[in-house]
Design an enzyme around this catalytic site. Structure first.
Site, PDB file in Angstrom:
ATOM      1  N   GLU A 451       0.836  -1.226   0.034  1.00 27.43           N
ATOM      2  CA  GLU A 451       0.066  -0.038  -0.028  1.00 27.43           C
ATOM      3  C   GLU A 451       0.693   1.199  -0.004  1.00 27.43           C
ATOM      4  O   GLU A 451       0.399   2.321  -0.032  1.00 27.43           O
ATOM      5  CB  GLU A 451      -1.128  -0.021   1.099  1.00 27.43           C
ATOM      6  CG  GLU A 451      -0.044  -0.225   2.379  1.00 27.43           C
ATOM      7  CD  GLU A 451      -1.270  -0.624   3.674  1.00 27.43           C
ATOM      8  OE1 GLU A 451      -2.510  -0.256   3.639  1.00 27.43           O
ATOM      9  OE2 GLU A 451      -0.969  -1.344   4.696  1.00 27.43           O
ATOM     10  N   ASP A 475      -5.148   2.805   0.084  1.00 28.48           N
ATOM     11  CA  ASP A 475      -3.890   3.878   0.556  1.00 28.48           C
ATOM     12  C   ASP A 475      -2.899   3.750  -0.377  1.00 28.48           C
ATOM     13  O   ASP A 475      -2.244   4.508  -0.777  1.00 28.48           O
ATOM     14  CB  ASP A 475      -3.364   3.058   1.731  1.00 28.48           C
ATOM     15  CG  ASP A 475      -3.937   3.542   2.884  1.00 28.48           C
ATOM     16  OD1 ASP A 475      -4.370   4.454   3.023  1.00 28.48           O
ATOM     17  OD2 ASP A 475      -3.668   2.737   4.037  1.00 28.48           O
ATOM     18  N   CYS A 522      -7.378  -5.979  -2.084  1.00 22.72           N
ATOM     19  CA  CYS A 522      -8.518  -5.958  -1.057  1.00 22.72           C
ATOM     20  C   CYS A 522      -8.941  -4.639  -0.809  1.00 22.72           C
ATOM     21  O   CYS A 522     -10.005  -4.388   0.048  1.00 22.72           O
ATOM     22  CB  CYS A 522      -7.874  -6.553   0.188  1.00 22.72           C
ATOM     23  SG  CYS A 522      -6.572  -5.447   0.928  1.00 22.72           S
TER      24      CYS A 522
END
Length: 606
Positions: A451, A475, A522
């Site tokens: 991320e 992120d 995700c």
């Protein structure tokens, strides 16, 4: 006159009905100074109001119907924990004792102090928990003023109407709720009522109203700003949960159009439900893993019902929130992780270590700190490594839960080799501690979140140590584009289709495949059906999303031919404007694609 209001779509579908208005939920508060002799009485007034609200919420919990969504129970727990929060109670006593504020003034003043702390949080979900605190204080104020819940007195009896829907039939007309905001306790009454959908002035895609709406599969629009002021009691209202539009006083033609869309949506949901037990396999034979993101152990059964083949992200930080400075001990965490593992009935569960830190205060009694850039501060794995005792407690609990099923351990926000080595050392130490105590534990696969761009650019280092990677696109986009998602002035620049973001994502997928390591996405991109074909074309074979999104994504998977999608995805990846390349039907049809609808197979999949 027909007009529309725009907000955020948070739960799919169309709802049509008469408006039931719950206006601004704020209670008017008097502000005056008291005498020193009145201090004890004022503190007692707040205490009595708080205890009454605790009793009310506990009664609601005990009367919870068996079919109530687990999210609602969890949110009621959050409200009860906030009522017990020493930061709230101690602060109120301070304003009454030291400043001689009256009880209501002290309560709202302390609310403003704590609310500012929530506003500084980087995480969208946690930032929106400010609304929960506001609702808790509001319920206390309402009790002190002798006013009942804002929803209960506004529920009219279901009426008969025929003049707009059908001249020949008398129909029972559904009701839609228009509110400034809704608390979990109000949502419980909503669950037991006749409402077909709702609209709120405030809230985001991760607010509690959005979470409950998705769990109930009820059309909803949040963040509609002044909806509760513009809509009148008993207006006809259409809620378009797909596009985030609310249409007020629609014409007969618009009513008929949306009535047709509503019936089509119901048929589509019925068709999707038939896919629950269908393996997610593409037309060219690739098995796609569709996993669920969950926040609490009680979410696991819903993930199973939605057809998930495992949990790709268990956000463990929600076990740490609202605990008045008391972090969950090893046994409490172990039992929570165990319930999630057992709830998934033998399917794998990926538990992310606590993603919390300076931007998400846990009220451990430390002096209040300020962070100009909380997203860049002491959070996630940085916070865990700074508190080894806490981290070891969580690692031991996760290892113990692994004795009951397949558990993967996922570490967030790693960027440095030193962080990786420290994490592995602490994991070994946690195992040694359990060995010394003679406690049974199980094996875990170890994964890292990608991320931060630095992580995406040093994949070989990560793949040297980890069994799998999980791309947290929310992120990754924020850090790649230097965009604060909470800042409305730049939010329009938050772009999952930016060439740099797609390049980092594609490189991560390709490198993992080359080394035979698992990789999943995700973030929000995984559950966005408009991006499913692109991700498949880039080689992604594992998606993790909110359970409510799984069946729609599975339908896209079943219709996809990845061999045909790959060249198109490469074309999008190389484009200066990937969004335009995806939208242009000509650019989306390389040689040999004319008859395959951009890689989609026949619509008669089921």
């Amino acid at each position: 006159m027909t007009f529309s209001i725009h907000g955020l779509p948070v739960a799919r579908g169309i709802a049509i009905g008469r408006a039931v208005l719950v206006g601004s939920s704020r209670v008017e508060v008097a502000h005056y100074f008291i005498n020193a002799s009145q201090i004890a009485d004022e503190i007692d007034r707040v205490r009595v109001g708080r205890n009454a609200v605790v009793d009310e919420l506990q009664r609601l919990q005990h009367a919870m119907p068996k079919d109530a969504p687990p999210e609602l129970t969890a949110l009621l727990d959050v409200h009860l924990m906030l009522l017990e929060d020493e930061t709230l109670t101690t602060g109120v006593k301070h304003w009454i004792t030291d400043r001689l504020y009256n009880a209501e003034w002290a309560l709202t003043t302390q609310l403003e102090i704590i609310a500012r702390q929530f506003d500084e949080m980087e995480d969208e979900y946690l930032r929106e928990r400010k609304a929960d605190l506001e609702q808790v204080v509001e319920r206390i104020l309402r009790y002190m003023k002798g006013v009942v819940s804002p929803v209960a007195p506004s529920l009219p009896a279901r009426r008969k109407a025929s003049h707009q829907l059908s001249p020949d039939e008398t129909l029972t007309v559904p009701l839609v709720l228009i509110a400034h905001d809704l608390s979990p306790a109000d949502m419980l009454q909503f669950k037991q009522s006749v409402f077909a959908g709702f609209v709120t002035d405030v809230g985001g895609k991760t607010s509690h109203t959005a979470i409950v709406a998705r769990s109930l599969d009820i059309p909803a629009v949040v963040g509609a700003r002044s909806a509760s002021q513009l809509v009148r009691q008993d207006d006809w209202v259409i809620i378009d949960g797909d596009s985030g539009v609310v249409i007020v006083d629609p014409s007969a033609i618009i009513l008929a159009e949306y009535g047709f869309k509503q019936r089509q949506g119901e048929l589509e949901r019925e068709r999707l439900m038939r896919l629950r037990h269908t393996p997610a396999i593409t037309l060219d034979g690739y098995k796609i893993e569709l996993l669920a993101n969950i926040e609490m152990p009680e979410d696991a059964p819903g993930a199973v019902d939605a057809g998930a083949v495992g949990v790709g992200l268990f956000r463990s930080e929600f076990l740490f929130m609202g605990r008045q400075g008391r972090l969950p001990n090893e046994e409490e965490q172990y039992q929570a992780y165990r319930r999630a593992v057992e709830g998934m009935q033998g399917m794998p569960v990926t538990i992310r270590t606590v993603d919390i830190g300076a931007d998400k205060p846990l009220d451990k009694g430390q002096k209040e700190d300020t962070h100009l850039n909380p997203a860049l501060g002491l959070r996630a794995i940085r916070w865990s490594l700074a508190d080894p005792a806490m981290f070891l407690t969580q690692l031991r609990a996760i290892l113990r839960a692994a004795a009951h099923g397949q558990v993967n351990l996922l570490v967030p926000m790693l960027a440095h080799g030193s962080e990786i080595r420290q994490t592995l050392a602490l994991l070994d130490f946690a195992r040694a501690e359990l060995d010394n105590r003679g406690v049974v534990y199980g094996p875990v696969k170890l994964g890292a979140m990608i991320e931060i761009p630095a992580a995406a650019l040093t994949l070989k280092l990560f793949l040297k140590y980890f069994d799998f990677l999980s791309v947290g696109t929310n992120d990754l986009i924020q850090y790649t584009l230097a965009i604060d998602r909470a800042d409305e002035s730049v939010a329009h620049l938050y772009d999952p289709l930016h060439p740099a973001v797609l390049r980092l994502l594609a490189d991560t997928i390709r490198e993992c495949q080359a080394q035979g390591k698992g990789v999943s996405v995700c973030g929000e991109m995984a559950g966005d059906v408009t991006l499913t074909r692109l991700l498949l074309g880039l080689g992604l074979r594992s998606f993790s999303m909110h359970p409510a999104q799984i069946l729609a994504v599975k339908q896209e998977v079943l219709r996809a031919d990845t061999a045909r999608l790959a060249p198109w995805a490469q074309h999008v990846l190389e484009a200066e404007e990937p969004a335009l390349a995806m939208a242009d039907p000509l650019s989306a049809r390389p040689d040999g694609w004319a008859a395959v609808d951009s890689g989609l197979g026949p619509l008669s999949t089921f």
